[in-house]
Write a protein that holds these residues in place. Structure first.
Motif, PDB file in Angstrom:
ATOM      1  N   ALA A 180       0.817  -1.229   0.000  1.00 15.13           N
ATOM      2  CA  ALA A 180       0.000   0.000   0.000  1.00 15.13           C
ATOM      3  C   ALA A 180       0.841   1.266   0.000  1.00 15.13           C
ATOM      4  CB  ALA A 180      -0.950  -0.025   1.195  1.00 15.13           C
ATOM      5  N   ARG A 219       1.844   2.639  -2.746  1.00 16.94           N
ATOM      6  CA  ARG A 219       1.430   3.372  -3.947  1.00 16.94           C
ATOM      7  C   ARG A 219       0.277   2.610  -4.599  1.00 16.94           C
ATOM      8  NH1 ARG A 219       6.366   0.729  -5.409  1.00 16.94           N
ATOM      9  NH2 ARG A 219       5.966  -0.782  -7.054  1.00 16.94           N
ATOM     10  N   ARG A 241       9.955  -1.559   0.852  1.00 14.60           N
ATOM     11  CA  ARG A 241      11.027  -0.567   0.965  1.00 14.60           C
ATOM     12  C   ARG A 241      10.742   0.419   2.091  1.00 14.60           C
ATOM     13  NH1 ARG A 241      11.483   0.843  -5.295  1.00 14.60           N
ATOM     14  NH2 ARG A 241       9.382  -0.048  -5.278  1.00 14.60           N
ATOM     15  N   LEU A 294       9.824   4.145   1.500  1.00 13.73           N
ATOM     16  CA  LEU A 294       8.494   4.332   0.890  1.00 13.73           C
ATOM     17  C   LEU A 294       7.386   4.021   1.893  1.00 13.73           C
ATOM     18  CD1 LEU A 294       8.921   2.893  -2.732  1.00 13.73           C
ATOM     19  CD2 LEU A 294       9.281   5.217  -1.885  1.00 13.73           C
ATOM     20  N   ASP A 315       7.901  -7.992   3.371  1.00 14.79           N
ATOM     21  CA  ASP A 315       7.782  -8.649   2.068  1.00 14.79           C
ATOM     22  C   ASP A 315       6.772  -9.782   2.235  1.00 14.79           C
ATOM     23  OD1 ASP A 315       8.004 -10.236  -0.188  1.00 14.79           O
ATOM     24  OD2 ASP A 315      10.180 -10.048  -0.320  1.00 14.79           O
ATOM     25  N   THR A 372       6.068 -12.195   0.597  1.00 18.36           N
ATOM     26  CA  THR A 372       6.492 -13.545   0.186  1.00 18.36           C
ATOM     27  C   THR A 372       7.450 -14.180   1.193  1.00 18.36           C
ATOM     28  OG1 THR A 372       8.420 -12.833  -1.097  1.00 18.36           O
ATOM     29  CG2 THR A 372       6.296 -12.867  -2.250  1.00 18.36           C
ATOM     30  N   GLY A 412       1.524  -7.304  -5.026  1.00 12.79           N
ATOM     31  CA  GLY A 412       1.591  -8.140  -6.223  1.00 12.79           C
ATOM     32  C   GLY A 412       2.062  -7.321  -7.412  1.00 12.79           C
ATOM     33  N   ASN A 429       2.166 -13.069  -6.478  1.00 17.08           N
ATOM     34  CA  ASN A 429       0.731 -12.825  -6.635  1.00 17.08           C
ATOM     35  C   ASN A 429      -0.171 -13.841  -5.961  1.00 17.08           C
ATOM     36  OD1 ASN A 429       0.640 -10.463  -8.587  1.00 17.08           O
ATOM     37  ND2 ASN A 429       2.091 -11.853  -9.570  1.00 17.08           N
ATOM     38  N   PRO A 481      -9.490  -6.458 -10.845  1.00 14.61           N
ATOM     39  CA  PRO A 481      -9.515  -5.216 -11.624  1.00 14.61           C
ATOM     40  C   PRO A 481      -9.163  -5.464 -13.090  1.00 14.61           C
ATOM     41  CG  PRO A 481      -7.984  -5.067  -9.740  1.00 14.61           C
ATOM     42  CD  PRO A 481      -8.309  -6.514  -9.957  1.00 14.61           C
ATOM     43  N   ASP A 510       2.078   1.804 -10.693  1.00 18.41           N
ATOM     44  CA  ASP A 510       3.382   1.437 -11.271  1.00 18.41           C
ATOM     45  C   ASP A 510       3.385   0.013 -11.810  1.00 18.41           C
ATOM     46  OD1 ASP A 510       4.528   3.859 -10.905  1.00 18.41           O
ATOM     47  OD2 ASP A 510       5.462   3.361  -8.978  1.00 18.41           O
ATOM     48  N   PHE A 514       2.707  -1.366 -14.618  1.00 16.63           N
ATOM     49  CA  PHE A 514       3.289  -1.659 -15.937  1.00 16.63           C
ATOM     50  C   PHE A 514       4.764  -1.264 -16.022  1.00 16.63           C
ATOM     51  CE2 PHE A 514      -1.268  -1.586 -16.569  1.00 16.63           C
ATOM     52  CZ  PHE A 514      -1.466  -2.722 -17.331  1.00 16.63           C
TER      53      PHE A 514
HETATM   54  N1  LIG Z   1      -2.631  -1.630 -12.229  1.00 15.04           N
HETATM   55  C1  LIG Z   1      -3.384  -2.490 -12.880  1.00 15.04           C
HETATM   56  O1  LIG Z   1      -3.801  -2.243 -14.051  1.00 15.04           O
HETATM   57  C2  LIG Z   1      -3.792  -3.794 -12.221  1.00 15.04           C
HETATM   58  C3  LIG Z   1      -4.760  -4.584 -12.865  1.00 15.04           C
HETATM   59  C4  LIG Z   1      -5.151  -5.780 -12.287  1.00 15.04           C
HETATM   60  C5  LIG Z   1      -4.597  -6.179 -11.088  1.00 15.04           C
HETATM   61  N2  LIG Z   1      -3.645  -5.415 -10.473  1.00 15.04           N
HETATM   62  C6  LIG Z   1      -3.125  -5.897  -9.183  1.00 15.04           C
HETATM   63  O2  LIG Z   1      -3.306  -4.877  -8.221  1.00 15.04           O
HETATM   64  C7  LIG Z   1      -2.361  -5.051  -7.140  1.00 15.04           C
HETATM   65  C8  LIG Z   1      -1.721  -3.708  -6.825  1.00 15.04           C
HETATM   66  O3  LIG Z   1      -0.944  -3.307  -7.943  1.00 15.04           O
HETATM   67  P1  LIG Z   1      -0.831  -1.783  -8.410  1.00 15.04           P
HETATM   68  O4  LIG Z   1      -1.416  -1.695  -9.768  1.00 15.04           O
HETATM   69  O5  LIG Z   1      -1.293  -0.855  -7.341  1.00 15.04           O
HETATM   70  O6  LIG Z   1       0.765  -1.706  -8.605  1.00 15.04           O
HETATM   71  P2  LIG Z   1       1.875  -0.759  -7.958  1.00 15.04           P
HETATM   72  O7  LIG Z   1       1.523   0.670  -8.170  1.00 15.04           O
HETATM   73  O8  LIG Z   1       3.153  -1.276  -8.496  1.00 15.04           O
HETATM   74  O9  LIG Z   1       1.800  -1.059  -6.381  1.00 15.04           O
HETATM   75  C9  LIG Z   1       2.199  -2.304  -5.855  1.00 15.04           C
HETATM   76  C10 LIG Z   1       2.390  -2.152  -4.353  1.00 15.04           C
HETATM   77  O10 LIG Z   1       2.655  -3.438  -3.797  1.00 15.04           O
HETATM   78  C11 LIG Z   1       3.911  -3.403  -3.097  1.00 15.04           C
HETATM   79  N3  LIG Z   1       4.470  -4.762  -3.201  1.00 15.04           N
HETATM   80  C12 LIG Z   1       4.758  -5.463  -4.326  1.00 15.04           C
HETATM   81  N4  LIG Z   1       5.218  -6.680  -3.999  1.00 15.04           N
HETATM   82  C13 LIG Z   1       5.198  -6.753  -2.647  1.00 15.04           C
HETATM   83  C14 LIG Z   1       5.566  -7.757  -1.691  1.00 15.04           C
HETATM   84  N5  LIG Z   1       6.059  -8.947  -2.075  1.00 15.04           N
HETATM   85  N6  LIG Z   1       5.409  -7.498  -0.381  1.00 15.04           N
HETATM   86  C15 LIG Z   1       4.911  -6.306   0.027  1.00 15.04           C
HETATM   87  N7  LIG Z   1       4.574  -5.317  -0.810  1.00 15.04           N
HETATM   88  C16 LIG Z   1       4.722  -5.545  -2.133  1.00 15.04           C
HETATM   89  C17 LIG Z   1       4.685  -2.284  -3.775  1.00 15.04           C
HETATM   90  O11 LIG Z   1       5.700  -1.728  -2.967  1.00 15.04           O
HETATM   91  P3  LIG Z   1       7.252  -2.243  -3.052  1.00 15.04           P
HETATM   92  O12 LIG Z   1       7.506  -2.611  -4.494  1.00 15.04           O
HETATM   93  O13 LIG Z   1       8.053  -1.089  -2.587  1.00 15.04           O
HETATM   94  O14 LIG Z   1       7.291  -3.404  -2.128  1.00 15.04           O
HETATM   95  C18 LIG Z   1       3.548  -1.272  -3.969  1.00 15.04           C
HETATM   96  O15 LIG Z   1       3.251  -0.628  -2.754  1.00 15.04           O
HETATM   97  C19 LIG Z   1      -1.394  -6.129  -7.627  1.00 15.04           C
HETATM   98  O16 LIG Z   1      -1.732  -7.354  -7.001  1.00 15.04           O
HETATM   99  C20 LIG Z   1      -1.640  -6.215  -9.127  1.00 15.04           C
HETATM  100  O17 LIG Z   1      -1.331  -7.494  -9.641  1.00 15.04           O
HETATM  101  C21 LIG Z   1      -3.240  -4.233 -11.016  1.00 15.04           C
END
Ligand SMILES: NC(=O)c1ccc[n+]([C@@H]2O[C@H](COP(=O)([O-])OP(=O)(O)OC[C@H]3O[C@@H](n4cnc5c(N)ncnc54)[C@H](OP(=O)(O)O)[C@@H]3O)[C@@H](O)[C@H]2O)c1
Length: 237
Positions: free
Chosen positions: A10, A12, A35, A38, A54, A56, A79, A105, A171, A178, A180
């Motif tokens: 959460a 971003r 991180r 952040l 993390d 995972t 994810g 994921n 979604p 971020d 993509f």
């Molecule tokens: N954006 C889309 O179009 C879209 C569509 C369908 C589904 N989703 C899903 O929506 C979810 C959120 O993605 P988003 O679009 O908001 O992407 P994002 O802007 O990249 O945000 C991802 C967030 O998850 C954190 N994160 C990633 N891996 C992590 C881990 N192993 N442990 C803890 N924190 C973790 C990141 O922070 P750090 O990297 O700093 O850890 C960041 O805060 C994901 O599950 C994604 O697959 C997104």
């Protein structure tokens, strides 16, 4: 009653919008990310508690879970697309990609939900963020999100008798994240928007409002479902 809410991933994007929605409702919100800088910055801006975790890493997840005696709402947002290190052979590359996507994921939400489910309070809810990729994307990311839906449906049967709901929000394309990693082109974005019936990209707030609804009194009989939020880009019947 002040609700206790945990949102993974959460700092971003979608997770941050979900956190902001629950903070606006007066909830006691904890957010995570990998991180420290952040996590600290986002927590301060949101008025939430930040924990570096993390999702995972089972030890980190266990330590996170030990902070909670009770939890009303869990939203697994952590994810994204896996980026493994280059491997020596094609088969090793395939394995690395699948492991990264299943870890990031599926197993992230499995670990966090498993660790927190004992403290989920009656009237509470667990949510995981899936993806339209489960329907549309044939690779390891889509397979991981599809498995998440299957596991959450079984989880619903387990938690239901305790008065806890469990659902996946799936979604479509969501702008202003971020996800993509800078690879979205104007043409690709236009094509994704053209697939929708309302001719717009989704926003993190669209998903935040859906998560907020699933945690509301009005959603108590909604459990074991995948809720599609995609402007009609994928339809169910
Ligand atoms: N954006 C889309 O179009 C879209 C569509 C369908 C589904 N989703 C899903 O929506 C979810 C959120 O993605 P988003 O679009 O908001 O992407 P994002 O802007 O990249 O945000 C991802 C967030 O998850 C954190 N994160 C990633 N891996 C992590 C881990 N192993 N442990 C803890 N924190 C973790 C990141 O922070 P750090 O990297 O700093 O850890 C960041 O805060 C994901 O599950 C994604 O697959 C997104």
């Amino acid at each position: 009653m002040t609700r206790t809410v945990l949102i993974t991933g959460a700092t971003r994007g979608i997770g941050r919008a979900v956190a902001a929605r629950f903070v606006a409702d007066g909830a006691r919100v904890t957010i995570t990310g990998r991180r420290a800088e952040l996590v600290e910055g986002a927590a301060k801006e949101l008025g939430a508690t930040g924990v570096v975790c993390d999702a995972t890493d089972p030890r980190a997840v266990q330590a996170l879970a030990e902070r909670f005696d009770t939890l009303d709402v869990l939203v697994n947002c952590a994810g994204g697309l896996g980026n493994p290190e280059p491997a020596a052979t094609e088969l090793e590359s395939v394995l690395a990609q699948w492991r990264a996507d299943l870890n990031g994921n599926l197993l992230s939400a499995v670990l966090t939900t498993t660790a927190l489910k004992p403290v989920l309070a009656p009237g509470g809810t667990a949510v995981a963020v899936g993806s339209i990729g489960a329907e549309r994307r044939g690779g390891s990311y889509g397979a991981a999100k599809a498995a998440l839906g299957a596991w959450y449906a079984a989880l619903s049967a387990e938690l239901g008798p305790r008065g806890v709901t469990a659902n996946v929000i799936s979604p479509g394309y969501i702008a202003d994240t971020d996800f993509f990693q800078g690879a979205m082109t104007d043409a690709r974005e236009a094509a994704l928007i053209a697939e929708t019936h309302d001719k717009r990209a989704g926003t993190p707030d669209d998903i935040a409002e859906t998560a907020f609804f699933l945690a509301s009194v009005g959603a108590r009989h909604i459990t074991g479902q995948t809720i599609h939020v995609n402007g009609g880009a994928f339809t169910t019947r």
